[in-house]
Each structure stands twice: as structure tokens, then as C-alpha cells.
Scaffold this active site. Structure first.
Site, PDB file in Angstrom:
ATOM      1  N   GLY A 218       0.688  -1.177  -0.073  1.00  0.00           N
ATOM      2  CA  GLY A 218       0.049  -0.055   0.040  1.00  0.00           C
ATOM      3  C   GLY A 218       0.892   1.145   0.025  1.00  0.00           C
ATOM      4  O   GLY A 218       2.130   1.343  -0.625  1.00  0.00           O
ATOM      5  N   SER A 219       0.450   2.391   0.794  1.00  0.00           N
ATOM      6  CA  SER A 219       0.889   3.581   0.538  1.00  0.00           C
ATOM      7  C   SER A 219       2.229   3.671   1.201  1.00  0.00           C
ATOM      8  O   SER A 219       2.938   4.672   1.009  1.00  0.00           O
ATOM      9  CB  SER A 219      -0.104   4.682   1.227  1.00  0.00           C
ATOM     10  OG  SER A 219      -1.123   4.849   0.137  1.00  0.00           O
TER      11      SER A 219
END
Length: 484
Positions: A218-219
């Protein structure tokens, strides 16, 4: 000599030659393989006749051998067995060594490793009873305990590193397990424990910090994408990027949205600095397509993606996919699609930012101690690679500080300490809650610890999970313990 006798003599000669060849192979060429073969009871009994080395933290044993009254002579005992289960592993008579340092450094602990030749010779001369080497690990008990308590009953993993050296300060994987049953001298207890642990759908024997089914980051992967952009030379922290509520992607009718469905800035634009601070998906999706998969993949490899590492346990290589379409490049830019990582690798990314761009090779064995506890070998920190130049790491540090002071990572703050970090919320399966991530380091101006935390399926927050709110407080607790 008549023909039948000549043939018989040739046959007898060939049989003797075959016996000589086979006995030579068994006694000389194949002896080591036979000795090391699984299930060789004689070798196993010989190993148990020698005291196995201790596993130590700050001079205190977390694994030791005590005299036993049965045929095996020595009983392996673990202090705080569940807390350190994925660090120590187990040493089982039936199933062998595995799961941690017990398996990865078995040669040293058993005393068979060639590094111990001189210690064996001097021990014999001094009249010492032969035994294995002891291992002093880099794991710090207070940091390990803080990680264990903060992760609690949630599935996931925590890794803490010293970014200056690569020393592993904590490694926790949940669920953990109690290795005591696996080292029982009762075969029935060993078998019951083995079957129960291996049939458990939660997979407690898997060390999620370094292996298993790797995670989408993810981020937190936006650190890698941002590093690639800064190293490329076309962008700096003030560069303006498109940041609409939904990014149109070529070759597909499916766009890339922001969390909350809002644009990241006025006029659908946002600076790279604020895009990191607020974890703007559309800006990083656009950046992924502008950079292209090759540049992002090359940048990831500089952080250690794809490397075969041993700490001493084998670490599953993290990966970035190849042959990407533009929509896939956008997804990779935000750490989705088929990007896969270990928490250790994510900690290495933060550690590289903290260490002026240098990635240090991670390790857990600080020193090898002889039978008299004198130091035989000490691990020297080793530079693995250069992920970026110092200017890029300084820029990333400033942006990651904003994440914790003003952005998505405020729950990761440590009172009185400057913290740099990045949050992540990673989608991984339809209708499943996202994994929650946080990674960072502290103090930001003079780093002593880098941390990565992943909580599977949002932990107790479930579908309402965000990286900052779920994983951030865990990182904060671990950093506090490390800095104390």
C-alpha cells in the site's frame, strides 16, 4: 584356465570391486551426507550428547540446554517461549531444528560448524567438555516486549532496526507459538504439537516478518516512488502534481480514486511534499505512470527488493512486477497491484532514508561465543547498497516528518521526539478489510531506530482501519522503548 572358471573369476572380481567402491563411497565420499540425513538417529543422539549452545540477549539466555535423565542427555529450554518463538525457533529430536536461529545457525549451536574448529582444539587441550557455540543476538528485550504488547492479539508483524548498522532490535510475528512441545523428549507430545501447529489455519509457525505470503505494501511504498521521482531529477518536494479526486487511467474505464473521494489540493493539484504528507493516491498514481515501471523497479532494487538475504534466517525477497501497462504502473506507484513485501524490507526502506541513503545489511547474530563464552566472531555492519544520495534522503526525511506532525501519521508521534514516517492502507482481497501499515524512524534528525508495522485485515478496527490509526500507535510504542 577353462572358459567357465575364467568367467566366474571375472564375476567375483567385479563383485569385490563393487563392494570396495560402495564401501569407499559410504565411508568417505558420502559420509557427510549420511551423517546429515534427516532421521539418522545415531547422528541425532550424538548431537544430544553434546550440550547445545545458548541463545543470549544482553547476556541473558532465552534458549539453553539443561541435563536430562533420558537417552537424549540434554533438554532444550526456552525462556519466554512465545515472546521469542520466531526468533529462537525450535530444536526438535523428531523434526529437527527450524523456525528461527535454532535452524538457521544449527551448525554453530551444535558445535559442528567449521568456524569452531580452533575452539574445539583449544577446548580439548584445556580439558573442557565439547559443546556448541553460544550466540549473542542484537534483539533488545524491552523493544521486543513493547512490540509484542502493542501488537497484542492482532495478526501481523513488527520489525525494528538500527538504521546505522542493520542490527535487528525486535522481530515479532503474530500469531506466535510455544515451541516447548516441539522439544519434548516424548515423541507423542512432539507429534501432537507439530500436527496442531501445522493444521492451524492462522499459521503460527510462519514468521510473517520475513516470509510467508508476502504483503501488498500500500502507501508505505510511496516512499520508494517518491525516491525514484527525486532521484530522477525532474521533480523536487515543491513540484506540482495532478491530484484530482479520481485519476482517469488509460486503457480502462476504471479510475484511481482518493480515500474520501476528494481532490488533494486546489485546482486538482498538489505538491509532492503535501502528496506524501496526506498520502494522495491520484498524485502518486500519475507519478507511477510518468516514471514508468522500470524506474520504480530499479529504485526498489536499490532498497533491497529482490535480494536474497539471511539474518540468519532466510528472508523471502520482496518484488515489484515487470511488464506493466500504464494502469498497472499507476497501481504500482501506490504500492498495489502485484507489489509484495516483507515487513523487514519495509523497515529497510525507512532505515535507508534515515541513514543518508545507505542500506545496511540486516542481521540478528551480534557475536559468536566459544564454549568458554569468549568471542570467536563478531558481526561487523556491512553496507548492502546505496538507495539514494544524501540530498534525496534529507528531502524525504522532511516530507516524512510532515506525515507525523500534520498528516496521516499523527498517531505515531512520540512525545518530545521528532518522528519521520509513512502510513499505508493496503487492499489485498475482495470484501476483505485492508492491511494497516506504518513505517518510520526516530529521532528524525539523528536516527537510532527504524520500524515497520503491519496489522492484517485492519486488526481490531476491521474495515474501518487506516494505517495511521491502527499501526501508528504500535510504532510509537516500539520507538519509545528503543529510545529509552
Amino acid at each position: 584356465m577353462n572358459q567357465p572358471i575364467r568367467r566366474l573369476s571375472m564375476l567375483v572380481t567385479l563383485m569385490f570391486a563393487a563392494i570396495l567402491a560402495s564401501s569407499t563411497w559410504i565411508q568417505v565420499l558420502g559420509a557427510q551426507d549420511i551423517n546429515n540425513a534427516d532421521g539418522n538417529r545415531r547422528t541425532q543422539l550424538e548431537n544430544y550428547a553434546r550440550e547445545r549452545g545458548q541463545i543470549l540477549l544482553s547476556g541473558q539466555p532465552i534458549a539453553t540446554s539443561e541435563p536430562s535423565s533420558d537417552d537424549l542427555q540434554w533438554q532444550r529450554v526456552y525462556t519466554h517461549p512465545e515472546l521469542y518463538s520466531h526468533v529462537t525457533g525450535y530444536y526438535s529430536f523428531t523434526y529437527g531444528p527450524g523456525g528461527g536461529v535454532e535452524g538457521a545457525a544449527d551448525g554453530l549451536l551444535s558445535g559442528r560448524d567449521d568456524k569452531l574448529f580452533y575452539d574445539r582444539i583449544t577446548g580439548t587441550i584445556a580439558g573442557r567438555t565439547p559443546k556448541g557455540a553460544s550466540l549473542e543476538l542484537t534483539v533488545r528485550p524491552k523493544v521486543q516486549q513493547a512490540a509484542e504488547q502493542a501488537l497484542g492479539d492482532q495478526r501481523g508483524a513488527v520489525v525494528a532496526l538500527d538504521p546505522r548498522t542493520g542490527a535487528i532490535l525486535a522481530m515479532v510475528s503474530h500469531p506466535d507459538y510455544d515451541p516447548t512441545g516441539l522439544v519434548s523428549h516424548d515423541p507423542n507430545v512432539e507429534k501432537e504439537t507439530w500436527e496442531r501447529l501445522n493444521s492451524d489455519p492462522a499459521r503460527p509457525l510462519v514468521n510473517r516478518a520475513i516470509g510467508g505470503n508476502l504483503y501488498p505494501p500500500g502507501s508505505v511504498f510511496k516512499i520508494v516512488t517518491a525516491a525514484a521521482a527525486l532521484e530522477d531529477g525532474e521533480w523536487d518536494p515543491d513540484s506540482m502534481l495532478p491530484g484530482p479526486a479520481n485519476l482517469d487511467l488509460p486503457q480502462t474505464d476504471v479510475g484511481l480514486p482518493n480515500h474520501g473521494g476528494q481532490p488533494c489540493g486546489p485546482n486538482d493539484e498538489v505538491s509532492l511534499e503535501i502528496a506524501v504528507q496526506n498520502s494522495c493516491n491520484t498524485a502518486f498514481g500519475w507519478l507511477g505512470m510518468e516514471l514508468g515501471g522500470k524506474k520504480i523497479r530499479n529504485q526498489a532494487s536499490k532498497f533491497g527488493f529482490g535480494d536474497d538475504l539471511q539474518v540468519p534466517m532466510d528472508v523471502a525477497p520482496s518484488s515489484v512486477p515487470t511488464k506493466l501497462s500504464p494502469p498497472q504502473e499507476a497501481q504500482v506507484g501506490i504500492g498495489q497491484y502485484d507489489v509484495r513485501v516483507t515487513p523487514l524490507q519495509v523497515a529497510m526502506v525507512s532505515a535507508a532514508v534515515a541513514n543518508d541513503g545507505d542500506v545496511m545489511r540486516p542481521y540478528m547474530i551480534g557475536s559468536v561465543l566459544g564454549s568458554d563464552l569468549s568471542t570467536i566472531e563478531e558481526t561487523k555492519p556491512e553496507k548492502l547498497s546505496e538507495a539514494m544520495d544524501a540530498e534525496t534522503s534529507d528531502q524525504l526525511t522532511d516530507m516524512m516528518e510532515l506525515v507525523v506532525t500534520n498528516g496521516t501519521g499523527t498517531p505515531a508521534a512520540v512525545p518530545g521526539v521528532s518522528v519521520a514516517g509513512k502510513t499505508g492502507t493496503a487492499e489485498h482481497a475482495p470484501d476483505a478489510a485492508p492491511h494497516a501499515w506504518f513505517t518510520g524512524f526516530a529521532p528524525a534528525d539523528n536516527p537510532e531506530v527504524a520500524v515497520a508495522v503491519v496489522v492484517e485485515d485492519g486488526g481490531r478496527a476491521g474495515s474501518e482501519a487506516y494505517g495511521g490509526s491502527v499501526a501508528g500507535p504500535i510504532s510509537s510504542a516500539v520507538m519509545k522503548a528503543a529510545l529509552e
